[in-house]
Every structure is written in structure tokens, then in C-alpha cells.
Design an enzyme around this catalytic site. Structure first.
Site, mmCIF file in Angstrom:
data_model
loop_
_atom_site.group_PDB
_atom_site.id
_atom_site.type_symbol
_atom_site.label_atom_id
_atom_site.label_comp_id
_atom_site.label_asym_id
_atom_site.label_seq_id
_atom_site.Cartn_x
_atom_site.Cartn_y
_atom_site.Cartn_z
ATOM 1 N N SER A 90 -8.666 -6.416 16.920
ATOM 2 C CA SER A 90 -9.299 -6.767 15.766
ATOM 3 C C SER A 90 -8.833 -7.615 14.643
ATOM 4 C CB SER A 90 -9.480 -5.409 15.131
ATOM 5 O OG SER A 90 -9.919 -5.383 13.704
ATOM 6 N N THR A 91 -9.493 -8.557 14.325
ATOM 7 C CA THR A 91 -9.100 -9.526 13.117
ATOM 8 C C THR A 91 -8.969 -8.749 11.755
ATOM 9 O OG1 THR A 91 -10.303 -11.265 14.194
ATOM 10 C CG2 THR A 91 -9.752 -11.564 11.862
ATOM 11 N N ARG A 92 -9.894 -8.074 11.425
ATOM 12 C CA ARG A 92 -9.868 -7.398 10.053
ATOM 13 C C ARG A 92 -9.130 -6.262 10.075
ATOM 14 N NH1 ARG A 92 -13.871 -10.185 11.232
ATOM 15 N NH2 ARG A 92 -14.031 -8.979 13.082
ATOM 16 N N THR A 93 -8.936 -5.361 10.911
ATOM 17 C CA THR A 93 -8.096 -4.161 10.877
ATOM 18 C C THR A 93 -6.513 -4.748 10.829
ATOM 19 O OG1 THR A 93 -9.656 -2.776 11.893
ATOM 20 C CG2 THR A 93 -7.415 -2.060 11.832
ATOM 21 N N ARG A 141 -5.716 2.129 16.374
ATOM 22 C CA ARG A 141 -6.872 1.676 16.895
ATOM 23 C C ARG A 141 -7.289 2.056 18.272
ATOM 24 N NH1 ARG A 141 -10.755 -1.901 14.645
ATOM 25 N NH2 ARG A 141 -11.962 -2.913 16.077
ATOM 26 N N HIS A 168 -14.675 5.558 12.543
ATOM 27 C CA HIS A 168 -14.096 4.381 11.822
ATOM 28 C C HIS A 168 -13.832 4.346 10.463
ATOM 29 C CE1 HIS A 168 -12.511 0.613 11.694
ATOM 30 N NE2 HIS A 168 -13.374 -0.140 12.005
ATOM 31 N N GLN A 171 -13.048 1.601 7.689
ATOM 32 C CA GLN A 171 -14.303 0.806 7.737
ATOM 33 C C GLN A 171 -15.238 1.202 6.626
ATOM 34 O OE1 GLN A 171 -15.192 -2.514 8.682
ATOM 35 N NE2 GLN A 171 -16.683 -2.477 7.036
ATOM 36 N N ASN A 199 -19.676 4.890 16.059
ATOM 37 C CA ASN A 199 -18.620 5.355 15.154
ATOM 38 C C ASN A 199 -18.673 4.938 13.947
ATOM 39 O OD1 ASN A 199 -18.080 2.672 15.606
ATOM 40 N ND2 ASN A 199 -15.825 3.224 16.735
ATOM 41 N N ASP A 263 -24.371 -3.132 12.871
ATOM 42 C CA ASP A 263 -23.244 -3.376 13.506
ATOM 43 C C ASP A 263 -23.339 -3.988 14.978
ATOM 44 O OD1 ASP A 263 -20.569 -3.434 14.071
ATOM 45 O OD2 ASP A 263 -20.333 -1.036 14.511
ATOM 46 N N SER A 267 -20.361 -2.967 21.852
ATOM 47 C CA SER A 267 -18.944 -2.628 21.464
ATOM 48 C C SER A 267 -17.924 -2.987 22.740
ATOM 49 C CB SER A 267 -18.541 -1.027 21.119
ATOM 50 O OG SER A 267 -19.633 -0.952 19.888
ATOM 51 N N MET A 268 -16.711 -2.928 22.389
ATOM 52 C CA MET A 268 -15.673 -3.066 23.471
ATOM 53 C C MET A 268 -15.764 -2.144 24.545
ATOM 54 S SD MET A 268 -12.254 -4.858 21.652
ATOM 55 C CE MET A 268 -12.783 -4.695 19.988
ATOM 56 N N CYS A 303 -20.057 -4.847 9.395
ATOM 57 C CA CYS A 303 -18.605 -4.767 9.607
ATOM 58 C C CYS A 303 -17.872 -5.944 10.256
ATOM 59 C CB CYS A 303 -18.016 -3.464 9.984
ATOM 60 S SG CYS A 303 -18.491 -3.251 11.781
ATOM 61 N N LEU A 304 -18.674 -6.702 10.992
ATOM 62 C CA LEU A 304 -18.114 -7.929 11.769
ATOM 63 C C LEU A 304 -17.423 -7.485 12.770
ATOM 64 C CD1 LEU A 304 -17.230 -10.021 8.606
ATOM 65 C CD2 LEU A 304 -19.421 -9.956 9.778
ATOM 66 N N ARG A 330 -11.285 -4.385 3.125
ATOM 67 C CA ARG A 330 -10.723 -3.837 3.962
ATOM 68 C C ARG A 330 -9.389 -3.941 3.764
ATOM 69 N NH1 ARG A 330 -12.335 -3.409 9.313
ATOM 70 N NH2 ARG A 330 -10.331 -2.349 9.374
#
Length: 354
Positions: A90-93, A141, A168, A171, A199, A263, A267-268, A303-304, A330
Site C-alpha cells: 500500500s502506498t498511502r498506508t 495490514r 479498514h 481509511q 472492508n 472503491d 481487490s488484491m 480511497c485509491l 490518511r
């Protein structure tokens, strides 16, 4: 007798002053006396009361104001460290936690699946106990929410859910701070979720009613939220007097809403389902036409990272889109959360009008 009467009168007077002062203090801090955030874990906002969520947002807004606007240095976490476990990238987390924790004087330690193998080379139970002796707090995570529950059960330090298959929460705190800043309050807003029953939606459902927010949810058939989450969300809605709508019609959900949210549809871990999911979600893309039935002041959140099929460029890059302030928040909300879980910090700015 006269002296005794004077003594009793003074005693009663002092008691009254104490009671008045206490009531005033409680009103000022919006129930602060009931807060017990320090030392707790944050796996889901279901475990947090209305006033506790407001307190987290207040601390977050306070730190943002003092550090960003007033350029103050606040080493509130000096000498403390956070272990960041990432089974999913995750970039943002990662960036929000690393930069935020360091900005507060602490030391972030990033652990990928190559550095730590939860339940493989070492049990989650043992990992929790080891990390409890090496750092002050853990953000994980993960794929399975049960992993977080085991870490929290065995650890003697707070555990933060950085994302799981069920919730989540960090977020949603960022989303609430963003909406608070934009609208000036949260109570009475209507949020329309248009997309997967995932989530992020679950975290909205476990907290929106506590802030007086109405929820209108549109998911394709077969992609509804978890039944247990729906049941709890209905209970919270009844308790707090808010509206909760579940439908499969995106336009019905968008009707009369202040906020349109979506969203990722894939998802992954769901890559093999991509083609089927894209087919099942046809008609769910958020466009200006979707917004045409919303309130005149409607805004957009995501949330990107975002994909074109989820929301078109006209909405995503419009003045109605709050996605980039949302991404920045965030950082401030994770800072507010860790400060609340690790310290006795009291915000300096006035309490927000939620």
C-alpha cells in the site's frame, strides 16, 4: 454552633463549585471523562463509541493544525517505535504511517512478508509477544482479520488494523476528517456507497450512525456486505436515529446524497475474478449523471488507487472530488490515532462541531 454552620456552608459551596466545574469540563471535552483510549487496540470502529471517534478526529485535526498550519514541532512520540507489518502492499498506508510517526519524533520499522512470516516461520502468537518487547505499537495490514485478533490477544501493546478482509478503520477516519473539513460538520450528512460490499464499506457501516450520518448502499446482487455487519449496522442506525438503505440500484443510493463513494471492484487476491467482477459491476461507474440525482453540494470520495471503470475522469478530477485531501488525511488521522493510543495528549484547538 456558628462556626459549625459556617463550615458546613463553605463545604456545600465548595462541593457545588466542584460539580459545576466538572460539568463544564465534561461539556468542553465532550465526554472526555469517559475516554480510555490509551493502551487500546484499534481493530474495528465497532469497538469505539461516538465520543471516542469524535475524540480521535479532534486529535487528528489538532495535530494537522498545529504542525501544518502553525509549523510547530511536536515530538509526542520521541523514543517510541512502531512495527509496520505488510502482508499487502500500500502506498498511502505505508507513507502516512512512516512519515506521520517520524514527524512526531518516533521511529517506524517497515516489515514486508519477506521480513516476517506470520503463522509460517513463526506463529502469530509468538510474533505478538516478541514485538511487544521490541516496540510500542504495531500496525498490521493483513489478509485475514483473524490474524489481527490473534495479535491483539497475545500482544501487550496496541495493535492497529492497517486493513484486513473485514475492516479498514484507518481509511474511514481519514474520510470523516475530510468530510468534516469540507462540510463543517458530519451529523445529518448522507453518504452513498456505490460498489462492492467490502472492508471499507464495513467500516463505514460500523461507525457512520455514531456520527449521525445516513448511509445509502448500492451493491450488485451477490456482492452485499456481510450479514453480521448489516445486522449490527441496522442496530446502530436504530440506536442513533439514522437511515440505512441497502439496494442494488446505484441511482437510488445516490438520490439526495451529499457524498458519493466507491472503491476498487477487484481487490488484491481477487485478480482471477476480474473479468466476472467487471461484468457484474456494469452500470456502477460513478459519473456526473450519477451526481445529477444527488444534493447540489455533492462531493466524491475514493480511497485509491482508482480505476477508470469505477469513476470517470470528469468526476475524479473535478472540483467535487476530495480524493487528494482524503489521501493526505490518511497521515493526520493515523497520527491522531497513534498519539491517542500511546499518550495522554489533549488537543489545543476548540472541539470540532460534529
Amino acid at each position: 454552633v456558628l462556626c459549625w454552620s459556617v463550615f458546613l456552608s463553605l463545604t456545600v459551596f465548595m462541593c457545588l463549585l466542584f460539580i459545576i466545574d466538572k460539568v463544564s469540563c465534561d461539556q468542553r471535552f465532550s465526554g472526555a471523562a469517559s475516554f480510555a483510549l490509551k493502551g487500546r487496540s484499534c481493530l474495528t470502529l465497532r469497538d469505539f463509541s461516538s465520543e471516542e471517534i469524535k475524540r480521535l478526529l479532534w486529535v487528528s485535526g489538532d495535530l494537522k493544525h498545529r504542525i501544518k498550519q502553525e509549523n510547530q514541532y511536536l515530538p509526542l512520540l520521541q523514543g517510541k517505535s512502531i512495527a509496520m507489518i505488510f502482508e499487502k502492499r500500500s502506498t498511502r498506508t505505508r507513507m502516512s504511517t512512516e512519515t506521520g510517526f517520524a514527524l512526531l519524533g518516533g521511529h517506524p520499522c517497515f516489515l514486508t512478508s519477506q521480513d516476517i512470516h506470520l503463522g509460517v516461520n513463526e506463529s502469530s502468537r509468538d510474533t505478538a509477544r516478541v514485538l511487544s518487547g521490541l516496540c510500542d505499537i504495531v500496525l498490521a495490514r493483513v489478509y485475514s482479520h483473524s490474524t489481527l485478533e490473534e495479535l491483539s490477544k497475545e500482544a501487550s501493546i496496541p495493535i492497529i488494523n492497517g486493513l484486513s478482509d473485514l475492516y479498514h478503520p484507518i481509511q474511514i477516519l481519514a474520510d470523516y476528517l475530510t468530510l468534516q473539513e469540507h462540510f463543517g460538520s458530519l451529523s445529518g450528512l448522507t453518504v452513498a456507497w456505490i460498489g462492492d460490499g467490502n472492508n471499507v464499506l464495513h467500516s463505514f457501516m460500523m461507525s457512520a450512525a455514531k456520527l449521525g450520518i445516513h448511509l445509502r448502499i448500492a451493491t450488485p446482487k451477490g456482492y452485499e456486505p456481510e450479514k453480521s455487519v448489516i445486522q449490527e449496522a441496522r442496530r446502530l442506525s436504530d440506536e442513533h436515529g439514522t437511515q440505512l438503505l441497502l439496494t442494488s440500484d446505484p441511482m437510488e443510493a445516490a438520490h439526495g446524497s451529499n457524498v458519493l463513494v466507491t472503491d476498487t471492484w477487484v481487490s488484491m487476491g481477487q485478480e482471477e475474478e476480474k473479468k466476472k467482477r467487471l461484468d457484474d459491476f456494469k452500470g456502477y461507474q460513478i459519473t456526473m449523471q450519477t451526481g445529477s440525482v444527488a444534493r447540489p453540494d455533492w462531493t466524491f470520495l475514493h480511497c485509491l488507487p482508482r480505476k477508470q471503470e469505477e469513476v470517470d475522469d470528469q468526476v475524479f478530477y473535478s472540483s467535487r472530488s476530495l480524493v487528494f485531501p482524503e489521501a493526505e488525511n490518511r497521515k493526520w488521522t493515523i497520527m491522531g490515532l497513534v498519539v491517542s493510543l500511546l499518550t495522554d495528549y489533549t488537543p489545543q484547538i476548540p472541539m470540532m462541531k460534529f
